[in-house]
Design a protein around this motif. Structure first.
Motif, PDB file in Angstrom:
ATOM      1  N   ALA A 276       0.831  -1.205   0.000  1.00 35.83           N
ATOM      2  CA  ALA A 276       0.000   0.000   0.000  1.00 35.83           C
ATOM      3  C   ALA A 276       0.862   1.251   0.000  1.00 35.83           C
ATOM      4  CB  ALA A 276      -0.930  -0.012   1.218  1.00 35.83           C
ATOM      5  N   LYS A 277       1.949   1.200   0.798  1.00 31.45           N
ATOM      6  CA  LYS A 277       2.835   2.352   0.846  1.00 31.45           C
ATOM      7  C   LYS A 277       3.577   2.541  -0.475  1.00 31.45           C
ATOM      8  CE  LYS A 277       3.724   2.135   5.845  1.00 31.45           C
ATOM      9  NZ  LYS A 277       4.746   1.881   6.881  1.00 31.45           N
TER      10      LYS A 277
ATOM     11  N   GLN B  46       2.498   2.062  -3.501  1.00 31.32           N
ATOM     12  CA  GLN B  46       1.716   2.502  -4.644  1.00 31.32           C
ATOM     13  C   GLN B  46       2.110   3.925  -5.035  1.00 31.32           C
ATOM     14  OE1 GLN B  46      -2.361   1.969  -3.563  1.00 31.32           O
ATOM     15  NE2 GLN B  46      -2.329  -0.234  -3.897  1.00 31.32           N
TER      16      GLN B  46
ATOM     17  N   TYR C 114       0.345   6.169  -6.486  1.00 31.57           N
ATOM     18  CA  TYR C 114      -0.696   7.176  -6.304  1.00 31.57           C
ATOM     19  C   TYR C 114      -1.516   6.910  -5.053  1.00 31.57           C
ATOM     20  CZ  TYR C 114       0.208   7.854 -11.300  1.00 31.57           C
ATOM     21  OH  TYR C 114       0.806   8.067 -12.511  1.00 31.57           O
ATOM     22  N   GLU C 115      -2.207   7.940  -4.645  1.00 30.05           N
ATOM     23  CA  GLU C 115      -3.245   7.800  -3.639  1.00 30.05           C
ATOM     24  C   GLU C 115      -4.418   8.668  -4.058  1.00 30.05           C
ATOM     25  OE1 GLU C 115      -1.732  11.139  -0.421  1.00 30.05           O
ATOM     26  OE2 GLU C 115      -1.052   9.069  -0.200  1.00 30.05           O
ATOM     27  N   LYS C 116      -5.560   8.405  -3.474  1.00 27.74           N
ATOM     28  CA  LYS C 116      -6.776   9.140  -3.819  1.00 27.74           C
ATOM     29  C   LYS C 116      -6.556  10.647  -3.667  1.00 27.74           C
ATOM     30  CE  LYS C 116     -11.666   9.600  -2.644  1.00 27.74           C
ATOM     31  NZ  LYS C 116     -12.765   9.120  -1.752  1.00 27.74           N
TER      32      LYS C 116
ATOM     33  N   ASN D 160      -4.723  12.481  -5.862  1.00 25.34           N
ATOM     34  CA  ASN D 160      -3.595  12.924  -6.695  1.00 25.34           C
ATOM     35  C   ASN D 160      -4.087  13.450  -8.041  1.00 25.34           C
ATOM     36  OD1 ASN D 160      -1.205  10.393  -5.621  1.00 25.34           O
ATOM     37  ND2 ASN D 160      -1.446  12.490  -4.944  1.00 25.34           N
TER      38      ASN D 160
ATOM     39  N   GLY E 186      -9.324   6.955  -6.766  1.00 25.11           N
ATOM     40  CA  GLY E 186      -8.811   5.890  -5.921  1.00 25.11           C
ATOM     41  C   GLY E 186      -7.374   5.642  -6.308  1.00 25.11           C
ATOM     42  N   ALA E 187      -6.693   4.744  -5.595  1.00 20.87           N
ATOM     43  CA  ALA E 187      -5.291   4.487  -5.903  1.00 20.87           C
ATOM     44  C   ALA E 187      -5.106   3.835  -7.268  1.00 20.87           C
ATOM     45  CB  ALA E 187      -4.672   3.603  -4.821  1.00 20.87           C
ATOM     46  N   LYS E 188      -6.157   3.207  -7.790  1.00 21.38           N
ATOM     47  CA  LYS E 188      -6.059   2.470  -9.056  1.00 21.38           C
ATOM     48  C   LYS E 188      -6.945   3.020 -10.169  1.00 21.38           C
ATOM     49  CE  LYS E 188      -3.336  -0.842  -7.477  1.00 21.38           C
ATOM     50  NZ  LYS E 188      -1.965  -1.049  -7.991  1.00 21.38           N
TER      51      LYS E 188
ATOM     52  N   ASN F 227       2.155  -1.688  -8.523  1.00 23.29           N
ATOM     53  CA  ASN F 227       2.294  -1.535  -7.075  1.00 23.29           C
ATOM     54  C   ASN F 227       3.634  -0.911  -6.702  1.00 23.29           C
ATOM     55  OD1 ASN F 227      -0.169  -2.578  -6.005  1.00 23.29           O
ATOM     56  ND2 ASN F 227       0.495  -4.626  -6.623  1.00 23.29           N
TER      57      ASN F 227
ATOM     58  N   LYS G 136       6.362   2.252  -6.278  1.00 20.48           N
ATOM     59  CA  LYS G 136       6.324   3.655  -5.857  1.00 20.48           C
ATOM     60  C   LYS G 136       6.679   4.594  -6.996  1.00 20.48           C
ATOM     61  CE  LYS G 136       8.081   6.777  -2.291  1.00 20.48           C
ATOM     62  NZ  LYS G 136       9.010   6.941  -1.144  1.00 20.48           N
TER      63      LYS G 136
END
Length: 205
Positions: A21-22, A24, A26-28, A30, A80-82, A128, A130
């Motif tokens: 998770a760390k 990734q 992107y995060e929501k 961005n 979302g992240a994806k 996944n 960074k």
């Protein structure tokens, strides 16, 4: 002993998931901005072939060609992240200028074919890492294609034609690599409204 091993396994798995998770990119929330230059400009190749054949017949002289793009700009908001929603705009131009030959007389001649496309997009991110971001993008939107021909030859009427259909469609696979937290490089390949391939800079906010 078995319980200790199970607890240890659960702890290790939770650490692994948290690291993913760390990791990734992107995060929501961005925002991603891409600027790119693509190719090939297929219409330029077709136009050159057509006019060179006509020039060999003596109908044109001193022809010069201009080719721009496709050059594009993309904006994306990560819901979302994806998953991201965005806007993809690109522009391309093919132009020719020179002289129209009519018997013993020559006249100035210009022709151009421009393409502008603006498409809302749905973007699906698969990585996944960074830094590394592979994604698919699908867009449906507006296309403005225009052909224009001007000359002072009285025997050739001036022409201005717009596209019959204003629909633009695009499917794209792309990759971004961020060498800092906010700046990276992008590469894309796609079909439909835009270049077959392109590359440029990406900015993350």
């Amino acid at each position: 002993m078995i319980k200790i091993n199970i607890y240890s396994l659960i702890f290790i798995c939770s650490l692994f998931v948290s690291q993913l998770a760390k990791a990734q990119v992107y995060e929501k929330g961005n925002v991603i901005v891409d600027a790119y230059y693509g190719g090939p400009n297929l219409y330029t190749g077709v136009v050159k072939t057509f006019y060179k054949a006509d020039q060999a017949l003596g109908n044109f002289a001193d022809l010069k060609y201009k080719s721009v793009g496709p050059v594009g700009l993309k904006f994306e908001y990560l819901v979302g992240a994806k998953i991201g929603l965005g806007i993809h705009a690109n522009y391309a131009l093919t132009a020719v200028e020179g002289q129209s030959v009519d018997g013993s007389k020559t006249y100035s001649y210009e022709a151009s074919y421009s393409r502008l496309r603006i498409m809302p997009t749905l973007n699906i991110h698969m990585g996944n890492s960074k830094r590394f971001d592979p994604y698919f993008s699908f867009g449906v939107g507006y296309a403005n294609r225009k052909f224009k021909e001007t000359t002072d030859n009285p025997n050739i009427p001036e022409i201005s034609i717009k596209n019959a259909s204003p629909l633009a469609l695009r499917a794209e696979f792309g990759m971004r690599y961020f060498f800092t937290d906010h700046i990276g490089l992008n590469f894309l390949v796609g079909v439909g409204g835009g270049p077959l391939a392109g590359g440029g800079l990406s900015f993350k906010f």
